[in-house]
Each structure stands twice: as C-alpha cells, then as structure tokens.
Design a protein around this motif. Structure first.
Motif, PDB file in Angstrom:
ATOM      1  N   ALA A 175       0.838  -1.206   0.000  1.00 53.61           N
ATOM      2  CA  ALA A 175       0.000   0.000   0.000  1.00 53.61           C
ATOM      3  C   ALA A 175       0.873   1.257   0.000  1.00 53.61           C
ATOM      4  O   ALA A 175       0.575   2.230  -0.694  1.00 53.61           O
ATOM      5  N   GLN A 176       1.970   1.236   0.780  1.00 54.60           N
ATOM      6  CA  GLN A 176       2.887   2.373   0.813  1.00 54.60           C
ATOM      7  C   GLN A 176       3.535   2.574  -0.549  1.00 54.60           C
ATOM      8  O   GLN A 176       3.651   3.706  -1.038  1.00 54.60           O
ATOM      9  N   ALA A 177       3.960   1.474  -1.177  1.00 56.50           N
ATOM     10  CA  ALA A 177       4.596   1.564  -2.490  1.00 56.50           C
ATOM     11  C   ALA A 177       3.630   2.128  -3.526  1.00 56.50           C
ATOM     12  O   ALA A 177       4.007   2.972  -4.348  1.00 56.50           O
ATOM     13  N   ASN A 178       2.395   1.669  -3.487  1.00 56.56           N
ATOM     14  CA  ASN A 178       1.400   2.180  -4.440  1.00 56.56           C
ATOM     15  C   ASN A 178       1.129   3.662  -4.198  1.00 56.56           C
ATOM     16  O   ASN A 178       0.978   4.442  -5.146  1.00 56.56           O
ATOM     17  N   GLY A 179       1.068   4.040  -2.927  1.00 58.30           N
ATOM     18  CA  GLY A 179       0.870   5.444  -2.607  1.00 58.30           C
ATOM     19  C   GLY A 179       2.026   6.305  -3.069  1.00 58.30           C
ATOM     20  O   GLY A 179       1.825   7.412  -3.591  1.00 58.30           O
ATOM     21  N   ASP A 180       3.251   5.798  -2.895  1.00 62.70           N
ATOM     22  CA  ASP A 180       4.435   6.536  -3.330  1.00 62.70           C
ATOM     23  C   ASP A 180       4.455   6.710  -4.846  1.00 62.70           C
ATOM     24  O   ASP A 180       4.819   7.782  -5.355  1.00 62.70           O
ATOM     25  N   LYS A 181       4.074   5.668  -5.557  1.00 66.22           N
ATOM     26  CA  LYS A 181       4.028   5.775  -7.017  1.00 66.22           C
ATOM     27  C   LYS A 181       3.062   6.879  -7.453  1.00 66.22           C
ATOM     28  O   LYS A 181       3.345   7.647  -8.371  1.00 66.22           O
ATOM     29  N   ALA A 182       1.932   6.955  -6.765  1.00 61.34           N
ATOM     30  CA  ALA A 182       0.948   7.979  -7.100  1.00 61.34           C
ATOM     31  C   ALA A 182       1.494   9.376  -6.796  1.00 61.34           C
ATOM     32  O   ALA A 182       1.284  10.315  -7.578  1.00 61.34           O
TER      33      ALA A 182
END
Length: 250
Positions: A65-72
C-alpha cells in the motif's frame, strides 16, 4: 486441532441458525461469544506460528500500500521532481533510471550516503542523478544550500559539483560566512560573486519550492531519494540502492 474444530462447529451452527447473517459474532449470546473466544485463544496459543503468518501478511500488505501510494505521489509531482528547470543534473543525463536525492549538507547520514551515491553513479554508468537542496537542520544548513545554489548561478555546474561534494569530503566545522569564503577560494571560485547572490530571491524560491515538493511527497528527513517510481526515505547502503535500480529496470 480439536479446539479449532470446536470453534468452527460453533460458527457453522450459528450460521445455520441465522443464514441471512451468516457468521455474525454480534448475534452471539454472551456465553456463545465467550466460548468462541476461548476456542480461538486456545488455538492461537497452541499454534503461535499463525500469528507470525498474520503479522507477515499484514506487513506485506502495508508495504504494498505504501509503495502504491508513493508511485501515485511521484506521478502527481513528476514535473517538479525530474524536470524543474533548475536542479543540478549529474551522472548520465540520458540514463535510463533517474535517482533524485533530497539532501542537507549538515546531515551526517547524507555525508554517509555521499560515497554510496557516487559509487552507484560511477559503477552503473546509466543513471541520471538530480540533487534537491533541502536544508532542514537549521540556519547553517540553509546558509550552505544558499552558497551552493548561488555558486551554480555564478560559476555553473562544475563549480556546483565541486561544492556539493566538498561539503562532505573536505569542509569541516561550522558554516559561517568566513568559512564559506575560504571554501570558495580553496576551490578556485569567486567568493565575492557568490556572496552577492546568496540572498537573491531566486535562491530563496528554489529552497522554498524544494520544501514544498518534499511535503507533497511526504518526505520529512534527509537523505531521501526518488529512484524511478520508488521513494526511499532515509539512508541505504550501495547494495540496497543497486537492488532498487535493478527492480526499476526489470
């Protein structure tokens, strides 16, 4: 397993009695809820490895979830991260992976990261490296960043590269006007010309814009890195950064 079987039997009985609710623990009586809780507790005490599995799964989900948020966050701020029209670019300008570092020259971990970043750029040969001046450790940090930015305005990228590396490799002691003057002279840079630009509104804006960008990226410490579409908040050894670069390429 008998305790788990008992718990499952109880759940099935309740579900059969109230098919519309399926298994609804809130529909249990106090006695049923206590019995069910005891069975679950007993099973977990007998099989604590289940808790380890649950914790590992939770950590993996949180990390994803953190990685996906960072990508965004990176996608939403890509222009300011990778092409703001000001930030110093080193390494291979045409590299297939871009590494962006938010740094503070007074940060001990930035000093430690300097060698790893230099080795990464040199050994890889295909990395575009961008520096974001992000002074957060007090007035001396701000003074150092103003000096570096002003030197680039006056004397160009080569002077900036010397200063940026020099803050980690040769500069020692407090950052003062006198110390910066000596530092510039040692590097063959016109100290008077640099000093005249240090309080320029453009210098102030660059630092302010980098702070605002860091806030949007949820970066609060140094060093912090954007590597491709991943965010690395904090120091990491060379091998870890190489691993992230390899992930990005794959």
């Amino acid at each position: 397993m008998n305790r788990l079987a008992s718990a499952l039997t109880l759940a099935a009985t309740l579900a059969a009695a109230q098919p519309a609710l399926a298994f609804d623990i809130t529909a249990m009586s106090d006695a049923e809820r206590e019995a069910f809780g005891n069975e679950v507790r007993g099973y977990l005490l007998a099989h604590p490895e289940v808790l380890v599995e649950v914790i590992n799964e939770l950590e993996q989900r949180n990390a994803q979830a953190q990685a996906n948020g960072d990508k965004a966050l990176i996608a939403a701020n890509a222009k300011d991260i990778f092409d703001d029209g000001w930030s110093f670019v080193a390494g291979n300008p045409e590299g297939d992976i871009t590494v962006v570092e938010f740094l503070d020259y007074r940060c001990g971990y930035c000093r430690k990261a300097h060698g790893a970043v230099s080795d990464l750029i040199t050994s890889d040969g295909n990395i575009r490296f961008i520096v974001k001046e992000y002074p957060i450790l007090g007035e001396q940090s701000v003074l150092a960043s103003r000096f570096a930015i002003a030197a680039r305005m006056v004397a160009g990228d080569e002077a900036y590269a010397k200063i940026s590396a020099g803050f980690y490799e040769t500069f020692r002691g407090d950052v003062t006007d006198a110390a910066l003057r000596n530092f510039a002279e040692d590097l063959g840079i016109d100290a008077e010309a640099v000093a005249a630009r240090m309080n320029d509104p453009e210098v102030t804006k660059i630092i302010e814009d980098n702070h605002l960008l860091a806030q949007r990226l949820q970066i609060s410490g140094t060093p912090s890195f954007v590597i491709g579409d991943q965010l690395l908040r904090g120091y990491a050894p060379l091998e870890a950064m190489q691993g992230i670069v390899a992930e990005e390429r794959s």
